[in-house]
Structures are given as C-alpha cells and as structure tokens.
Design a protein around this motif. Structure first.
Motif, mmCIF file in Angstrom:
data_model
loop_
_atom_site.group_PDB
_atom_site.id
_atom_site.type_symbol
_atom_site.label_atom_id
_atom_site.label_comp_id
_atom_site.label_asym_id
_atom_site.label_seq_id
_atom_site.Cartn_x
_atom_site.Cartn_y
_atom_site.Cartn_z
ATOM 1 N N LEU A 4 0.822 -1.207 0.000
ATOM 2 C CA LEU A 4 0.000 0.000 0.000
ATOM 3 C C LEU A 4 0.857 1.258 0.000
ATOM 4 O O LEU A 4 0.552 2.240 -0.694
ATOM 5 C CB LEU A 4 -0.927 -0.007 1.222
ATOM 6 C CG LEU A 4 -1.979 1.114 1.284
ATOM 7 C CD1 LEU A 4 -2.915 1.024 0.091
ATOM 8 C CD2 LEU A 4 -2.772 1.023 2.583
ATOM 9 N N LEU A 5 1.955 1.237 0.751
ATOM 10 C CA LEU A 5 2.857 2.391 0.776
ATOM 11 C C LEU A 5 3.494 2.610 -0.586
ATOM 12 O O LEU A 5 3.613 3.745 -1.068
ATOM 13 C CB LEU A 5 3.930 2.189 1.848
ATOM 14 C CG LEU A 5 4.903 3.353 2.091
ATOM 15 C CD1 LEU A 5 4.155 4.620 2.466
ATOM 16 C CD2 LEU A 5 5.914 2.987 3.184
ATOM 17 N N TYR A 6 3.889 1.503 -1.218
ATOM 18 C CA TYR A 6 4.467 1.600 -2.561
ATOM 19 C C TYR A 6 3.444 2.156 -3.546
ATOM 20 O O TYR A 6 3.766 3.003 -4.394
ATOM 21 C CB TYR A 6 4.949 0.225 -3.019
ATOM 22 C CG TYR A 6 5.621 0.234 -4.370
ATOM 23 C CD1 TYR A 6 6.968 0.559 -4.485
ATOM 24 C CD2 TYR A 6 4.911 -0.070 -5.530
ATOM 25 C CE1 TYR A 6 7.594 0.582 -5.732
ATOM 26 C CE2 TYR A 6 5.531 -0.055 -6.769
ATOM 27 C CZ TYR A 6 6.870 0.274 -6.860
ATOM 28 O OH TYR A 6 7.477 0.295 -8.089
ATOM 29 N N LEU A 7 2.196 1.684 -3.448
ATOM 30 C CA LEU A 7 1.133 2.168 -4.325
ATOM 31 C C LEU A 7 0.930 3.671 -4.160
ATOM 32 O O LEU A 7 0.898 4.419 -5.141
ATOM 33 C CB LEU A 7 -0.172 1.429 -4.018
ATOM 34 C CG LEU A 7 -1.445 1.970 -4.680
ATOM 35 C CD1 LEU A 7 -1.340 1.859 -6.200
ATOM 36 C CD2 LEU A 7 -2.671 1.229 -4.162
ATOM 37 N N GLY A 8 0.810 4.116 -2.904
ATOM 38 C CA GLY A 8 0.560 5.533 -2.653
ATOM 39 C C GLY A 8 1.687 6.423 -3.117
ATOM 40 O O GLY A 8 1.466 7.438 -3.798
ATOM 41 N N LEU A 9 2.919 6.041 -2.780
ATOM 42 C CA LEU A 9 4.058 6.863 -3.157
ATOM 43 C C LEU A 9 4.332 6.799 -4.662
ATOM 44 O O LEU A 9 4.716 7.801 -5.284
ATOM 45 C CB LEU A 9 5.298 6.440 -2.372
ATOM 46 C CG LEU A 9 5.235 6.706 -0.854
ATOM 47 C CD1 LEU A 9 6.474 6.146 -0.161
ATOM 48 C CD2 LEU A 9 5.100 8.196 -0.577
ATOM 49 N N GLY A 10 4.137 5.625 -5.261
ATOM 50 C CA GLY A 10 4.340 5.501 -6.702
ATOM 51 C C GLY A 10 3.349 6.350 -7.482
ATOM 52 O O GLY A 10 3.717 7.029 -8.453
ATOM 53 N N LEU A 11 2.085 6.328 -7.075
ATOM 54 C CA LEU A 11 1.088 7.176 -7.726
ATOM 55 C C LEU A 11 1.411 8.650 -7.523
ATOM 56 O O LEU A 11 1.224 9.466 -8.427
ATOM 57 C CB LEU A 11 -0.307 6.862 -7.175
ATOM 58 C CG LEU A 11 -0.990 5.609 -7.720
ATOM 59 C CD1 LEU A 11 -2.324 5.382 -7.017
ATOM 60 C CD2 LEU A 11 -1.202 5.707 -9.221
ATOM 61 N N ALA A 12 1.888 8.983 -6.327
ATOM 62 C CA ALA A 12 2.242 10.375 -6.054
ATOM 63 C C ALA A 12 3.342 10.841 -7.000
ATOM 64 O O ALA A 12 3.284 11.967 -7.534
ATOM 65 C CB ALA A 12 2.681 10.539 -4.602
ATOM 66 N N VAL A 13 4.356 9.996 -7.221
ATOM 67 C CA VAL A 13 5.434 10.358 -8.146
ATOM 68 C C VAL A 13 4.868 10.586 -9.549
ATOM 69 O O VAL A 13 5.185 11.587 -10.211
ATOM 70 C CB VAL A 13 6.513 9.254 -8.178
ATOM 71 C CG1 VAL A 13 7.511 9.502 -9.313
ATOM 72 C CG2 VAL A 13 7.255 9.192 -6.847
ATOM 73 N N ALA A 14 4.021 9.667 -10.022
ATOM 74 C CA ALA A 14 3.471 9.778 -11.376
ATOM 75 C C ALA A 14 2.596 11.017 -11.528
ATOM 76 O O ALA A 14 2.683 11.742 -12.532
ATOM 77 C CB ALA A 14 2.666 8.517 -11.714
ATOM 78 N N ILE A 15 1.758 11.279 -10.536
ATOM 79 C CA ILE A 15 0.827 12.411 -10.621
ATOM 80 C C ILE A 15 1.569 13.741 -10.542
ATOM 81 O O ILE A 15 1.381 14.635 -11.370
ATOM 82 C CB ILE A 15 -0.235 12.309 -9.508
ATOM 83 C CG1 ILE A 15 -1.138 11.102 -9.759
ATOM 84 C CG2 ILE A 15 -1.066 13.591 -9.439
ATOM 85 C CD1 ILE A 15 -2.018 10.744 -8.576
ATOM 86 N N VAL A 16 2.451 13.868 -9.530
ATOM 87 C CA VAL A 16 3.163 15.134 -9.340
ATOM 88 C C VAL A 16 4.111 15.410 -10.505
ATOM 89 O O VAL A 16 4.192 16.542 -11.004
ATOM 90 C CB VAL A 16 3.924 15.128 -7.998
ATOM 91 C CG1 VAL A 16 4.800 16.368 -7.877
ATOM 92 C CG2 VAL A 16 2.935 15.060 -6.836
ATOM 93 N N ALA A 17 4.824 14.372 -10.955
ATOM 94 C CA ALA A 17 5.741 14.566 -12.085
ATOM 95 C C ALA A 17 4.976 15.006 -13.326
ATOM 96 O O ALA A 17 5.412 15.909 -14.057
ATOM 97 C CB ALA A 17 6.511 13.279 -12.364
ATOM 98 N N GLY A 18 3.821 14.391 -13.579
ATOM 99 C CA GLY A 18 3.013 14.789 -14.723
ATOM 100 C C GLY A 18 2.515 16.219 -14.606
ATOM 101 O O GLY A 18 2.510 16.975 -15.586
ATOM 102 N N LEU A 19 2.108 16.601 -13.394
ATOM 103 C CA LEU A 19 1.647 17.974 -13.173
ATOM 104 C C LEU A 19 2.772 18.981 -13.424
ATOM 105 O O LEU A 19 2.567 20.008 -14.080
ATOM 106 C CB LEU A 19 1.119 18.119 -11.745
ATOM 107 C CG LEU A 19 -0.271 17.539 -11.458
ATOM 108 C CD1 LEU A 19 -0.550 17.544 -9.958
ATOM 109 C CD2 LEU A 19 -1.348 18.338 -12.192
#
Length: 349
Positions: free
Chosen positions: A163-178
């Motif tokens: 779950l931690l990997y999921l949350g942080l991985g999505l955060a990287v993808a979302i923030v980097a895209g933004l």
C-alpha cells in the motif's frame, strides 16, 4: 436465401484475418522462451555464463517487446477510431486539481506494461489530443505501479509495504506529470510526433459518420506501420543495452552499496538502475535477492522504480519521440520523486 453484401463479406474477411493473426501471435508469444532456449543451444554457449545470460536475454526480450508493441499499437489504432480527441481530452485532462493526471496514473495501474511497451500508448494519447503532462503521468505509472508489482510486493512483504508503494508511486506519477504539464514543453516533442498528432487529431475529429470495421482495422494497420516502423531500431538497441547490463553487472556489487547507513545509497541505487531494463515482474525477484543480501528496502525499491520508470533503453526509445530537453526534464522530475520515495521507506521502516 438472402446474400451477404460486399461490405459484410469484407468485414467477415477482416475479422477472420484479425482472429487468425491474434491466434498466431498468442502461439508464438507463448513459445518465445522455448525458442530462445533452442536458439541458445545452437550456439554452444553455456547458459550460466555472463555471455550466455546476456544473449538469452536479448534473444528472448527483443521479439517479446516487438510483439507487444505491435499488438498494442494496432489495438490503439483501432480504438482511436471510436474516440474523438476532444472526448479523450475531456476524459483525461480535467480542469480541477489535476484530475486528468490522477486518472492517467490510475489507468497505468491496470496496464502491466514495461516502460518500452508503454511508449506506443504514450504516443497514442498525444495523437488523441491528451495533454503532455497527463500522458507522462501514465508513462510513469504504467511500468512502475501495476497489479503485478503490487501482487508480488503483497506476497513478499505484506499489505502495508504494498500500500505504501502504491501511494508513493502514484504520487510520483501524478506530481511529475503535473510539473511537466505546467512547464509547457509541447514544442520539445519531435517534429514527426507533432505532425501525426495534428494529422491524427484532424482525421479523427472529422469522422462524423460511423466507420465500418474494415476501415477501423485498416486504421490500425496504418498506425502499426507508422509507429513501429519508426521505433523498432531503438527497441533493438535498447534491449541490447539491457542485455549487456543483465549479463555482466553482478548482484553482489549492487547489494554492497545499497545499505541503509550511507546517505548516498539511494541516489547510487537509482543511477545503477537506470541502465537496466526489466518489467516489474522481472525486477522484483532481483529485489528479493538484494534484500536477502542485506540491502535496505527503501534503497532497493528506489532501484526498482528507476529500472521500471527510468531505464536507459526507455530513454533510447523516447529519444525518437522527445527532444533532449524534454527527456532531461522528465528524468530530473521523476528522479527527484524516486529519491523521495527511497528516503521515506528507509526512514519509516
């Protein structure tokens, strides 16, 4: 007895051809490892040598990636005949709080592609008019955070780590895209991508009538020839680089510098991971082996993220699509996010 119209007969022929092609694709894909092993046996090179491991990797991964690319690009070409660019843009971009980035990153979770296989979808999104930053959220998320990675992490380390990997991985993808989207770097797409983006958008947007299935399949074939025809040499070169690293970089060397004590272990792990090439399923056994040799979890997961989201072979392929400045921006933003994830894991575990 009512006879079929010429259009109906043509549709049946196309459906039969596509079904036959898919059956042949599945049969060949399921036998790739056996064919690679047989090819290696003809060379007389021992499979447990560095050269043998590198050659086996190349002989297996090259047709595997090319076949995946061909299937994905053809499917994207057909799918794009159903969805107008404006509708796609509205679906993925959004106007509030980066909802398009969230949706694109979430879509990446359920698409278990390696980084190289995600590139055709990246191009397809651009061609359909999806904003650049949103497409990057997908490109990062697809190889880095998917159900294969999460399932293996859950089985090996438990639900908290997954779950931690999921949350942080999505955060990287979302923030980097933004971040990439805010920088407005569309002009740093290669000219040929901008050309098919404009051409494809215009063609699809003007499809007022309903297309026939033969027309949709013909669009898929054109898409296949145009995209794979330009990208395949970069794929072969990229897999060759990955094969060399796969065969000759020792795990003991990597584990020795991935300890938790040194502050530089996380960036060092990211730098080591970048030249490598693998999907999530392929790299997680390496993660398990490294952890068994004493490497820190955060450092190893940063290594895993860099392999799947920032591999050098992927950069070679993306060079055909993106100009150097945009590639450098992509690498810098995503690297910062991965370093953050690595340090967080090491701090809390």
């Amino acid at each position: 007895m009512q006879q079929r119209s010429p259009e109906g007969i043509n549709t049946v022929k196309w459906l039969a051809a596509v079904a036959l092609g898919l059956a042949v694709w599945i049969a060949l894909y399921s036998q790739l490892q056996n064919l690679a092993d047989y090819g290696m046996s003809l060379t007389g090179i021992a499979a447990d040598t560095h050269l043998g491991q590198a050659l086996n990797f190349f002989v297996f991964e090259t047709p595997k990636v090319l076949m995946l690319l061909a299937l994905i690009v053809f499917a994207m070409g057909v799918i794009q005949t159903f969805v107008a660019p404006e509708r796609t843009r509205q679906l993925l971009s959004g106007r509030r709080l980066g909802i398009g980035n969230v949706m694109a990153a979430s879509l990446g979770i359920v698409t278990p592609f390696c980084s190289c296989s995600a590139v055709p979808l990246f191009i397809g999104f651009l061609q359909a008019g999806v904003p650049l930053g949103v497409t990057f959220s997908f490109l990062i998320s697809a190889p880095m955070v998917n159900e294969v990675a999460l399932g293996l992490l859950f089985g090996l380390f438990g639900w908290k780590i997954a779950l931690l990997y999921l949350g942080l991985g999505l955060a990287v993808a979302i923030v980097a895209g933004l971040v990439i989207g805010k920088l407005g770097m569309e002009k740093h797409l290669e000219d040929w991508v901008q050309a098919i983006q404009a051409k494809g958008g215009a063609v699809i947007a003007n499809l007022d009538r309903k297309q026939t299935w033969p027309e949709r399949f013909e669009a898929g074939i054109r898409h296949l020839k145009e995209i794979v025809g330009k990208v395949w040499p970069y794929i072969v070169l990229g897999v060759a680089v990955g094969a060399g690293i796969h065969g000759y970089v020792p795990q003991n060397f990597m584990a020795g510098i991935m300890g938790k004590g040194a502050w530089w272990s996380v960036p060092a792990a990211v730098l080591i991971g970048v030249p490598m090439y693998s999907n999530a399923a392929g790299i997680i056994p390496v993660v398990q082996a490294l952890l068994g040799k004493g490497a820190a979890l955060g450092t190893v997961l940063a290594f895993m993220m860099s392999v799947t989201a920032l591999s050098f072979p992927e950069m070679i392929i993306l060079r055909k699509v993106l100009k150097p400045r945009l590639i450098a921006t992509f690498v810098g933003v995503v690297s910062a996010g991965i370093l953050f994830v690595g340090y967080v894991f090491n701090a809390v575990l």
